[in-house]
Motif scaffolding. Structure first.
Motif, PDB file in Angstrom:
ATOM      1  N   UNK A  57     -18.240 -17.708  28.909  1.00  0.00           N
ATOM      2  CA  UNK A  57     -17.169 -17.604  27.838  1.00  0.00           C
ATOM      3  C   UNK A  57     -17.117 -16.161  27.522  1.00  0.00           C
ATOM      4  N   UNK A  58     -16.177 -15.495  27.415  1.00  0.00           N
ATOM      5  CA  UNK A  58     -15.933 -13.952  26.771  1.00  0.00           C
ATOM      6  C   UNK A  58     -15.571 -14.374  25.320  1.00  0.00           C
ATOM      7  N   UNK A  59     -15.434 -13.106  24.739  1.00  0.00           N
ATOM      8  CA  UNK A  59     -15.350 -13.277  23.084  1.00  0.00           C
ATOM      9  C   UNK A  59     -13.941 -13.975  22.712  1.00  0.00           C
ATOM     10  N   UNK A  60     -12.891 -13.684  23.657  1.00  0.00           N
ATOM     11  CA  UNK A  60     -11.568 -14.199  23.393  1.00  0.00           C
ATOM     12  C   UNK A  60     -11.669 -15.799  23.580  1.00  0.00           C
ATOM     13  N   UNK A  61     -12.380 -16.150  24.647  1.00  0.00           N
ATOM     14  CA  UNK A  61     -12.549 -17.728  24.851  1.00  0.00           C
ATOM     15  C   UNK A  61     -13.143 -18.317  23.663  1.00  0.00           C
ATOM     16  N   UNK A  62     -14.009 -17.576  23.079  1.00  0.00           N
ATOM     17  CA  UNK A  62     -14.835 -18.305  21.997  1.00  0.00           C
ATOM     18  C   UNK A  62     -13.947 -18.354  20.792  1.00  0.00           C
ATOM     19  N   UNK A  63     -13.242 -17.451  20.461  1.00  0.00           N
ATOM     20  CA  UNK A  63     -12.232 -17.225  19.227  1.00  0.00           C
ATOM     21  C   UNK A  63     -11.172 -18.474  19.349  1.00  0.00           C
ATOM     22  N   UNK A  64     -10.750 -18.454  20.520  1.00  0.00           N
ATOM     23  CA  UNK A  64      -9.760 -19.819  20.830  1.00  0.00           C
ATOM     24  C   UNK A  64     -10.455 -21.065  20.750  1.00  0.00           C
ATOM     25  N   UNK A  65     -11.661 -21.228  21.126  1.00  0.00           N
ATOM     26  CA  UNK A  65     -12.267 -22.221  21.097  1.00  0.00           C
ATOM     27  C   UNK A  65     -12.589 -22.640  19.555  1.00  0.00           C
ATOM     28  N   UNK A  66     -12.989 -21.869  18.842  1.00  0.00           N
ATOM     29  CA  UNK A  66     -13.233 -21.860  17.424  1.00  0.00           C
ATOM     30  C   UNK A  66     -11.762 -22.396  16.683  1.00  0.00           C
ATOM     31  N   UNK A  67     -10.821 -21.827  17.026  1.00  0.00           N
ATOM     32  CA  UNK A  67      -9.694 -22.131  16.498  1.00  0.00           C
ATOM     33  C   UNK A  67      -9.155 -23.449  16.782  1.00  0.00           C
ATOM     34  N   UNK A  68      -9.130 -23.852  17.732  1.00  0.00           N
ATOM     35  CA  UNK A  68      -8.802 -24.985  18.521  1.00  0.00           C
ATOM     36  C   UNK A  68      -9.684 -26.131  17.868  1.00  0.00           C
TER      37      UNK A  68
END
Length: 123
Positions: free
Chosen positions: A41-52
């Motif tokens: 995962x890159x940082x954008x995927x991690x951010x989206x994961x946290x939002x979801x």
């Protein structure tokens, strides 16, 4: 136009050359080094994961609360309670993801320096 193999010896020679080529390509191709559960995962995927995770907690709390309100006839009481519980569960899950990211060294690939690992340093 190219000729096909004329006999079994030609087919065996072609197969041997193909295996040799595949081995050389496999040696030259860099292999991915997974250094943890979040290595891909890159940082954008991690951010989206946290939002979801947060939105899913809120949504599940809303649905459970609405269902209990409908079942017991308590108007918005259970919905409000379970929205807060869902929010707390979403925050807890986000914190767990953040702790996992911190444990891997601060970057999604687990490399604290931020640069790609050398080929010789892989496991």
């Amino acid at each position: 136009m190219a000729e096909g193999p004329r006999n079994d010896a030609d087919r065996e020679a072609d197969a041997a050359r193909l295996r040799d080529l595949e081995q050389r390509l496999a040696q030259m191709t860099p292999k991915q080094s997974a250094r943890g559960p979040m290595a891909d995962y890159d940082k954008a995927h991690l951010a989206w994961r946290m939002v979801i995770e947060l939105v899913a907690g809120l949504g599940i709390g809303l649905v459970i609360g609405y269902g209990l309100d409908h079942l017991f006839g308590t108007a918005p009481l259970m919905m409000v309670v379970f929205i807060f519980l869902g929010f707390a569960a979403g925050i807890k899950t986000m914190m767990r993801t953040a702790a996992e990211l911190a444990r891997t060294g601060g970057t999604p690939d687990g490399n604290a320096s931020g640069k790609a690992p050398d080929m010789d340093e892989r496991d």
